[in-house]
Enzyme design. Structure first.
Site, PDB file in Angstrom:
ATOM      1  N   GLY A   1       0.754  -1.038  -0.180  1.00  0.00           N
ATOM      2  CA  GLY A   1       0.197   0.043  -0.067  1.00  0.00           C
ATOM      3  C   GLY A   1       0.882   1.433  -0.116  1.00  0.00           C
TER       4      GLY A   1
ATOM      5  N   PHE B   1       1.824   3.081   2.404  1.00  0.00           N
ATOM      6  CA  PHE B   1       2.757   3.145   3.293  1.00  0.00           C
ATOM      7  C   PHE B   1       3.862   2.286   3.262  1.00  0.00           C
ATOM      8  CE2 PHE B   1      -0.797   5.206   5.826  1.00  0.00           C
ATOM      9  CZ  PHE B   1      -0.128   6.619   5.847  1.00  0.00           C
TER      10      PHE B   1
ATOM     11  N   VAL C   1       3.514  -5.295   3.219  1.00  0.00           N
ATOM     12  CA  VAL C   1       3.204  -6.023   4.323  1.00  0.00           C
ATOM     13  C   VAL C   1       3.712  -7.466   3.858  1.00  0.00           C
ATOM     14  CG1 VAL C   1       1.636  -6.676   5.931  1.00  0.00           C
ATOM     15  CG2 VAL C   1       1.379  -4.509   4.972  1.00  0.00           C
TER      16      VAL C   1
ATOM     17  N   LYS D   1       4.836  -4.499   8.457  1.00  0.00           N
ATOM     18  CA  LYS D   1       4.933  -3.629   7.623  1.00  0.00           C
ATOM     19  C   LYS D   1       6.107  -2.751   7.236  1.00  0.00           C
ATOM     20  CE  LYS D   1       0.891  -1.252   7.314  1.00  0.00           C
ATOM     21  NZ  LYS D   1       0.092  -0.793   5.797  1.00  0.00           N
TER      22      LYS D   1
ATOM     23  N   ASP E   1      -7.244   7.098   8.623  1.00  0.00           N
ATOM     24  CA  ASP E   1      -7.364   6.366   7.261  1.00  0.00           C
ATOM     25  C   ASP E   1      -8.191   5.353   7.306  1.00  0.00           C
ATOM     26  OD1 ASP E   1      -6.724   6.434   4.568  1.00  0.00           O
ATOM     27  OD2 ASP E   1      -4.874   5.469   4.783  1.00  0.00           O
TER      28      ASP E   1
END
Ligand SMILES: *[C@@H]1O[C@H](CO)[C@@H](O)[C@H](O)[C@H]1NC(C)=O
Ligand SMILES: *[C@@H]1O[C@H](CO)[C@@H](O)[C@H](O)[C@H]1NC(C)=O
Ligand SMILES: *[C@@H]1O[C@H](CO)[C@@H](O)[C@H](O)[C@H]1NC(C)=O
Ligand SMILES: *[C@@H]1O[C@H](CO)[C@@H](O)[C@H](O)[C@H]1NC(C)=O
Ligand SMILES: *[C@@H]1O[C@H](CO)[C@@H](O)[C@H](O)[C@H]1NC(C)=O
Length: 673
Positions: free
Chosen positions: A359, A361, A364, A379, A477
């Site tokens: 994603g 960020f 994962v 992550k 978020d």
């Protein structure tokens, strides 16, 4: 002549025997002598030749390129020119022992010779036994005991006996060995393996025959010689000549020992050597071992150094591979700090097969902690700036203390250069969006009851973040892809607080906010300031998303951007709200519940933050404890659409470049989600 010469021989021998000396050296005129050991011999030695304390004649002291000679001190009269000049019969016996540093690894050998002069200075120190030369070998008679195959000498192998006359080339030569008297069979001998050997050299005047015989010390003289050649030595030897041994030392440090020597001429045979009187070759095996050590030790040392070097390199590489960034202030977070090595191992080196999601960020990875066998999700985010890192980690750790059944448990973190890793409980059923936005239209993977359970779960989790913990935590978020499903299909909020990392230290007025397009409250877009009510806005969008099974924005058949909220509002306005419910549920849902959820969703999506309910109120509406305030779709619709236009939730946004730019930034930041 013979009687006179022999007379002193016997008493001398007896005398020596009586005194029990192991070493006997004497000369009977110049026609016969015997040395059993060389302690009292007066051999003329040069080069590296020495007589050891034990009486051994050591013909090579190990120094490279040194030729060594041991000569009987006086010249012997081999022929009398006035009586026809024939070389008389003579015989000699030599007991020797060659110790090679390695059996089978050959080096130079040893030679017995008869030479015209004591001056052997022009012999080569490197080869040809220290006696022969490439050319001009006149008057030289040499028996070579050769342990080296020298192509210059046309040697047959590296373990042979040869007769060299006036030349480096052997007249005849033969592999070392002897003919066994009983069987007549030839038996090989290896010259340089620490075995004491006896060599006989016999010359017969009448037949001009040279016989050379070899045998192990404890075997008597074989009747069949190893070599037999006819050659008239009268054409070779000078009237008087010197006899002796020569050798050269070389890099392999082969040692040439002579233990005993006898000689006879003029009708007298060489006395046979008494084995029991010979000196012992000192501790052969140990010597060999120490020589072996001398060679192996440096090799072993080198090997050790190389392996240590390799290990160090590997360790450095390994250390580098697992390097982390650790700062002093982190010590207080010790328990929450994971070592990169553990995470690396848990995820099998962040193998792509363990990649479970990617994603905005970061990626994962699924992993299993080695010790506890606990399943984790790691992550992995790139994070270049160290600015605000301390605050963020502090927050991460404090968030790690949050425990709620509707939050994905944050277990800890790890830092490397430019990288931050957050470790969570692994959620086996993955994220919610995969279920509600799945491709197969006819197969809802989540039924209405499950969806409602998830909705309530997320509402509970968000309420906990907003109100029930010691301080307000804003998620920032909320969306279906940030909701994870545990083993029991409970919804759990993930990624909370993460947005802070990117938000930190930035000007609240700036457009550098984080969130996901479609979930951003209008005031958040305007001011960039997150609040619990911006979370509520996103939660409202989440409610529509889950109930309708659609994304906040999509394109219609004509390619126009359609906003889910407009679409639902429109249906509500037209009293067709149930038409917006996910068709994949195939009508299998509670109409009241679904409409309630949709209406709560719309309420949460109110453009005025003040008109949105708090999460506590949302919970009460969902539980049916408090009836939803009477909403007039038309009124809400008008209000909303008016404001939506202002805040850009309409195609008219295209005419507001300022807002455009802020959207642009937002979508950059949340791209790919
Ligand atoms: C060996 O002999 C040579 C010549 O005499 C001498 O220079 C050298 O030092 C000797 N080496 C040893 C180890 O005794
Ligand atoms: C050589 O032989 C002759 C005759 O036998 C003898 O007289 C003479 O002394 C010998 N010479 C030597 C140097 O022995
Ligand atoms: C030994 O012989 C060489 C030439 O062959 C000569 O130069 C040298 O002087 C001789 N040495 C002695 C001691 O006679
Ligand atoms: C002796 O050595 C020679 C050459 O090294 C080899 O060909 C032969 O087979 C050996 N014989 C025995 C009986 O070992
Ligand atoms: C040399 O060896 C042969 C056998 O090969 C023998 O007949 C002869 O007598 C030997 N000669 C000497 C001088 O030993």
């Amino acid at each position: 002549m013979t009687n006179r010469n022999r007379a002193p021989f016997l008493p001398s021998l007896l005398l020596l025997l009586l005194f029990g000396l192991t070493v006997a050296a004497f000369a009977a005129g110049d026609d016969q002598f015997i040395f059993s050991g060389f302690t009292q011999s007066s051999l003329a030695l040069d080069g590296g030749a020495v007589v050891t304390q034990g009486g051994l004649l050591d013909m090579s002291n190990g120094t490279n390129n040194v030729k060594s000679h041991a000569l009987y001190p006086t010249p012997l009269r081999f022929r009398n020119s006035s009586t026809g000049g024939k070389v008389q019969s003579f015989s000699s016996a030599i007991v020797f022992c060659i110790i090679g540093a390695f059996p089978g690894v050959s080096a130079n050998g040893l030679a017995f010779f008869i030479a015209p002069s004591r001056n052997l200075s022009d012999a080569l120190p490197t080869q040809y036994f220290g006696i022969l030369k490439q050319q001009n070998n006149a008057n030289l008679f040499v028996i070579e005991v050769d342990t080296f195959q020298n192509p210059d000498m046309q040697d047959i192998n590296d373990n042979h006996i040869g007769i060299d006359i006036n030349s480096v080339f052997s007249l005849p030569s033969h592999a070392a060995g002897f003919y066994d008297d009983s069987s007549g069979a030839f038996k090989n001998l290896t010259l340089n393996t620490q075995i004491e050997l006896q060599l006989w050299v016999d010359y017969e005047e009448e037949e001009t025959r040279i016989n050379v015989t070899l045998a192990p010390l404890h075997v008597g003289k074989p009747s069949k010689p190893l070599l037999s050649a006819t050659y008239d030595l009268s054409t070779v030897l000078t009237e008087t000549a010197y006899i002796g041994f020569s050798s050269t030392a070389e890099i392999m440090n082969t040692r040439h020992y002579v233990l005993g020597w006898s000689f006879g001429m003029n009708g007298q045979a060489a006395p046979s050597i008494d084995i029991s009187k010979l000196p012992k070759v000192p501790r052969l095996r140990q010597k060999a071992q120490s020589m072996l050590l001398a060679i192996i030790l440096p090799i072993a040392t080198a090997a050790l150094i190389i392996s240590i070097g390799t290990i160090v390199t590997l360790m450095v590489r390994r250390k580098r591979r697992y390097t982390e960034v650790r700062e002093d202030w982190e010590s207080e977070f010790g328990p929450h700090r994971f070592s990169y090595k553990d995470l690396f191992k848990a995820t099998q080196g962040f193998k792509s097969k363990n990649l479970v999601g990617a994603g905005g960020f970061g990626e994962v990875y699924r992993g299993v902690l080695k010790l506890s066998k606990k399943e984790i999700a790691v992550k992995r985010m790139s994070h270049e700036s160290r600015q605000g890192m301390k605050e963020f980690i502090t927050e991460v750790v404090s968030i790690g203390r949050l425990r709620h059944r509707n939050l994905v448990q944050l277990l800890g973190y790890c830092r490397r250069k430019g990288e931050l890793m957050l470790v969570y409980d692994y959620m086996s059923n993955g994220s919610l969006d995969k279920y509600i936005h799945c491709q197969e239209d006819d197969k809802p993977t989540l039924n209405w009851a499950q969806r409602f359970q998830v909705i309530k779960g997320i509402a509970t989790g968000l309420l906990y973040l907003h109100e029930k913990w010691e301080k307000v935590v804003i998620h920032r978020d909320i969306k279906a892809s940030n909701v994870l499903l545990d083993d029991e299909m409970n919804g759990r909020l993930g990624d909370f607080g993460l947005a802070r990392l990117y938000d930190h230290g930035t000007d609240p007025q700036s457009t550098h906010m984080v969130g996901t397009m479609g979930y951003l409250a209008p005031e958040l877009v305007r001011t960039g300031k997150a609040s619990p009510l911006t979370d509520v806005y996103a939660f409202g969008m989440f409610l529509l998303e889950v109930t309708c099974g659609q994304k906040p924005m999509k394109q219609d058949a004509e390619g126009n951007q359609v906003f889910l909220v407009d679409w639902v509002l429109e249906h509500w306005h037209n009293r067709l709200l149930t038409r917006t419910v996910d068709t994949r549920l195939q009508g299998d849902y509670g109409v009241d519940k679904a409409c309630l959820v949709l209406k709560i969703g719309l309420l949460c999506l109110h453009p005025f933050p003040g008109s949105r309910p708090s999460m506590r109120e949302v919970m009460q509406y969902l539980d049916g404890e408090t009836p939803l305030p009477e909403l007039k779709p038309t009124q809400l619709s008008v209000e909303m659409q008016g404001l939506m236009q202002d805040s850009g939730f309409n195609t008219s946004v295209m005419s507001y470049p300022q807002l455009m730019s802020s959207f642009g930034t937002v979508s950059d930041l949340s791209g790919g989600r």
